[in-house]
Design a protein around this motif. Structure first.
Motif, mmCIF file in Angstrom:
data_model
loop_
_atom_site.group_PDB
_atom_site.id
_atom_site.type_symbol
_atom_site.label_atom_id
_atom_site.label_comp_id
_atom_site.label_asym_id
_atom_site.label_seq_id
_atom_site.Cartn_x
_atom_site.Cartn_y
_atom_site.Cartn_z
ATOM 1 N N ASN A 39 -1.027 52.820 -11.646
ATOM 2 C CA ASN A 39 0.402 52.597 -11.439
ATOM 3 C C ASN A 39 0.679 51.526 -10.386
ATOM 4 O OD1 ASN A 39 3.054 53.678 -12.296
ATOM 5 N ND2 ASN A 39 3.295 54.095 -10.115
ATOM 6 N N ARG A 40 -0.381 51.057 -9.721
ATOM 7 C CA ARG A 40 -0.256 50.100 -8.605
ATOM 8 C C ARG A 40 0.632 50.662 -7.493
ATOM 9 N NH1 ARG A 40 -0.041 45.943 -12.997
ATOM 10 N NH2 ARG A 40 -2.124 45.042 -12.989
ATOM 11 N N GLY A 41 0.349 51.897 -7.128
ATOM 12 C CA GLY A 41 1.098 52.572 -6.078
ATOM 13 C C GLY A 41 1.823 53.783 -6.625
ATOM 14 N N ALA A 42 2.720 54.335 -5.804
ATOM 15 C CA ALA A 42 3.408 55.575 -6.167
ATOM 16 C C ALA A 42 4.852 55.351 -6.611
ATOM 17 C CB ALA A 42 3.377 56.540 -4.984
ATOM 18 N N ASP A 43 5.275 54.087 -6.705
ATOM 19 C CA ASP A 43 6.655 53.809 -7.098
ATOM 20 C C ASP A 43 6.953 54.362 -8.473
ATOM 21 O OD1 ASP A 43 7.010 52.499 -4.732
ATOM 22 O OD2 ASP A 43 6.756 50.485 -5.584
ATOM 23 N N ASP A 44 8.107 55.025 -8.594
ATOM 24 C CA ASP A 44 8.626 55.548 -9.864
ATOM 25 C C ASP A 44 7.765 56.638 -10.489
ATOM 26 O OD1 ASP A 44 10.913 53.961 -9.795
ATOM 27 O OD2 ASP A 44 9.875 52.285 -10.747
ATOM 28 N N LEU A 45 6.835 57.230 -9.735
ATOM 29 C CA LEU A 45 6.040 58.343 -10.264
ATOM 30 C C LEU A 45 6.823 59.647 -10.166
ATOM 31 C CD1 LEU A 45 2.403 57.915 -8.875
ATOM 32 C CD2 LEU A 45 3.135 57.730 -11.261
ATOM 33 N N VAL A 46 6.692 60.482 -11.184
ATOM 34 C CA VAL A 46 7.168 61.862 -11.182
ATOM 35 C C VAL A 46 6.053 62.699 -11.782
ATOM 36 C CG1 VAL A 46 8.843 63.509 -12.136
ATOM 37 C CG2 VAL A 46 9.607 61.240 -11.417
ATOM 38 N N VAL A 47 5.681 63.785 -11.128
ATOM 39 C CA VAL A 47 4.599 64.654 -11.602
ATOM 40 C C VAL A 47 5.202 65.966 -12.065
ATOM 41 C CG1 VAL A 47 2.477 65.852 -10.965
ATOM 42 C CG2 VAL A 47 2.934 63.569 -10.050
ATOM 43 N N GLY A 104 15.186 62.793 -11.603
ATOM 44 C CA GLY A 104 15.131 62.806 -13.058
ATOM 45 C C GLY A 104 13.872 62.132 -13.580
ATOM 46 N N VAL A 105 13.841 61.901 -14.896
ATOM 47 C CA VAL A 105 12.670 61.284 -15.522
ATOM 48 C C VAL A 105 12.997 59.949 -16.186
ATOM 49 C CG1 VAL A 105 11.522 63.502 -15.888
ATOM 50 C CG2 VAL A 105 12.964 62.544 -17.706
ATOM 51 N N ASP A 106 14.275 59.615 -16.292
ATOM 52 C CA ASP A 106 14.655 58.361 -16.952
ATOM 53 C C ASP A 106 14.049 57.167 -16.234
ATOM 54 O OD1 ASP A 106 16.138 59.598 -18.949
ATOM 55 O OD2 ASP A 106 17.981 59.566 -17.765
ATOM 56 N N ASP A 107 13.373 56.323 -17.011
ATOM 57 C CA ASP A 107 12.746 55.091 -16.523
ATOM 58 C C ASP A 107 11.694 55.341 -15.438
ATOM 59 O OD1 ASP A 107 12.452 52.356 -16.953
ATOM 60 O OD2 ASP A 107 13.603 51.893 -15.146
ATOM 61 N N LYS A 108 11.120 56.542 -15.420
ATOM 62 C CA LYS A 108 10.053 56.885 -14.467
ATOM 63 C C LYS A 108 8.721 56.930 -15.211
ATOM 64 C CE LYS A 108 12.967 57.817 -11.118
ATOM 65 N NZ LYS A 108 13.182 56.888 -10.051
ATOM 66 N N VAL A 109 7.641 56.893 -14.459
ATOM 67 C CA VAL A 109 6.312 57.132 -15.012
ATOM 68 C C VAL A 109 6.021 58.604 -14.753
ATOM 69 C CG1 VAL A 109 3.863 56.585 -14.877
ATOM 70 C CG2 VAL A 109 5.571 54.773 -14.575
ATOM 71 N N VAL A 110 6.067 59.389 -15.824
ATOM 72 C CA VAL A 110 5.876 60.834 -15.709
ATOM 73 C C VAL A 110 4.406 61.164 -15.952
ATOM 74 C CG1 VAL A 110 6.448 63.095 -16.684
ATOM 75 C CG2 VAL A 110 8.239 61.352 -16.402
ATOM 76 N N VAL A 111 3.814 61.886 -15.023
ATOM 77 C CA VAL A 111 2.451 62.377 -15.178
ATOM 78 C C VAL A 111 2.543 63.856 -15.497
ATOM 79 C CG1 VAL A 111 0.199 62.692 -14.104
ATOM 80 C CG2 VAL A 111 1.576 60.671 -13.543
ATOM 81 N N LEU A 112 2.189 64.221 -16.729
ATOM 82 C CA LEU A 112 2.112 65.628 -17.126
ATOM 83 C C LEU A 112 0.766 66.171 -16.666
ATOM 84 C CD1 LEU A 112 3.496 65.503 -20.778
ATOM 85 C CD2 LEU A 112 4.667 66.368 -18.739
ATOM 86 N N VAL A 113 0.751 67.373 -16.107
ATOM 87 C CA VAL A 113 -0.474 67.969 -15.588
ATOM 88 C C VAL A 113 -0.693 69.324 -16.243
ATOM 89 C CG1 VAL A 113 -1.697 68.729 -13.517
ATOM 90 C CG2 VAL A 113 -0.089 66.812 -13.380
ATOM 91 N N ASP A 128 7.730 66.913 -26.605
ATOM 92 C CA ASP A 128 9.014 67.265 -27.222
ATOM 93 C C ASP A 128 10.009 67.747 -26.165
ATOM 94 O OD1 ASP A 128 8.017 66.587 -29.696
ATOM 95 O OD2 ASP A 128 7.701 68.654 -30.361
ATOM 96 N N ALA A 129 9.551 68.613 -25.256
ATOM 97 C CA ALA A 129 10.422 69.133 -24.198
ATOM 98 C C ALA A 129 10.898 67.992 -23.295
ATOM 99 C CB ALA A 129 9.681 70.199 -23.384
ATOM 100 N N LEU A 130 9.999 67.108 -22.949
ATOM 101 C CA LEU A 130 10.335 65.976 -22.083
ATOM 102 C C LEU A 130 11.357 65.064 -22.758
ATOM 103 C CD1 LEU A 130 9.691 64.698 -19.359
ATOM 104 C CD2 LEU A 130 7.809 63.477 -20.463
ATOM 105 N N GLY A 131 11.217 64.870 -24.067
ATOM 106 C CA GLY A 131 12.167 64.042 -24.805
ATOM 107 C C GLY A 131 13.576 64.597 -24.791
ATOM 108 N N ASP A 132 13.705 65.923 -24.674
ATOM 109 C CA ASP A 132 15.027 66.532 -24.589
ATOM 110 C C ASP A 132 15.648 66.390 -23.201
ATOM 111 O OD1 ASP A 132 15.077 67.266 -27.221
ATOM 112 O OD2 ASP A 132 14.654 69.391 -26.872
ATOM 113 N N ILE A 133 14.838 66.059 -22.209
ATOM 114 C CA ILE A 133 15.318 65.954 -20.826
ATOM 115 C C ILE A 133 15.720 64.528 -20.479
ATOM 116 C CG2 ILE A 133 14.552 66.124 -18.421
ATOM 117 C CD1 ILE A 133 12.820 68.518 -19.400
ATOM 118 N N GLY A 134 14.975 63.562 -20.985
ATOM 119 C CA GLY A 134 15.270 62.177 -20.644
ATOM 120 C C GLY A 134 14.324 61.223 -21.323
ATOM 121 N N ARG A 135 14.377 59.980 -20.880
ATOM 122 C CA ARG A 135 13.549 58.933 -21.478
ATOM 123 C C ARG A 135 12.715 58.251 -20.392
ATOM 124 N NH1 ARG A 135 13.019 55.750 -26.011
ATOM 125 N NH2 ARG A 135 12.647 53.564 -25.637
#
Length: 195
Positions: A39-47, A104-113, A128-135
């Motif tokens: 990711n070249r750092g932690a910017d825009d990360l959501v876990v 939120g998750v819109d325009d973020k890099v989401v890491v599913l764990v 599928d669940a993530l798609g219902d929450i945002g993009r």
């Protein structure tokens, strides 16, 4: 609903240990470095962790990310119970709360764990669940153990340990926060039947 690749049991298990507590810690530290490098750092990360043990691992991963980058990465949980494709075949477990960080998750890099990647069906449900929450801008997958046997074209981006197993074997992940100890064991068919 209890997944066949992860057992809920606080008692010590039979089988053989394939990851010790130190191995789990090292795997999460390595995954944190891989995520930051990619990711070249932690910017825009959501876990987001998939309950139960995926959520626990997500919080540990965020702590490992903070130890490297000295930033607070938003963390939450994503329950996939109602998105599973096997609800008719297996008894349903109680749904866990989904907790999405304020950013939120819109325009973020989401890491599913998640703890164990097996058929890929839990990850499909999570997408599928993530798609219902945002993009999200991108979705990446981090798992402690990849045991193979995929039924869907899904692969993890970050893996603690690749652990080839037989279909008859079960991978039992225990984490201190949930089970009082950190370890990963493989149980064979006879040990699974005797539990």
């Amino acid at each position: 609903m209890q997944r066949p690749d992860s057992q809920n049991n606080n008692a010590p298990s039979a089988g053989r240990v394939v990851l010790s507590a130190d191995d789990v810690t090292r795997a999460l530290r390595r995954i944190a470095h891989e995520i930051l490098e990619h990711n070249r750092g932690a910017d825009d990360l959501v876990v987001l962790g998939i309950p139960t043990r995926g959520e626990t691992l997500a919080h540990r991963l965020v702590a490992a990310l903070a130890a490297v980058e000295d930033v607070a990465v938003p963390v939450g949980s994503l329950d996939v119970t109602m998105y599973r494709d096997d609800l008719r075949r297996q008894p349903m477990r109680a749904a866990q709360p989904t907790r999405i960080p304020e950013c939120g998750v819109d325009d973020k890099v989401v890491v599913l764990v998640d703890d164990v990647l097996y058929s890929g069906r839990t990850v499909r449900a999570a997408l599928d669940a993530l798609g219902d929450i945002g993009r999200p801008r991108a979705v990446r997958l981090a798992v402690l153990v990849d045991r193979g046997h995929r039924e869907l074209p899904i692969r993890a981006d970050h893996v603690g340990k690749n652990l080839p197993t037989a279909h008859s074997e079960r991978v039992h992940v225990r984490l201190f926060e949930d089970d009082g100890a950190d370890e990963v064991r493989i149980l064979d068919q006879e040990e699974v039947a005797g539990r």
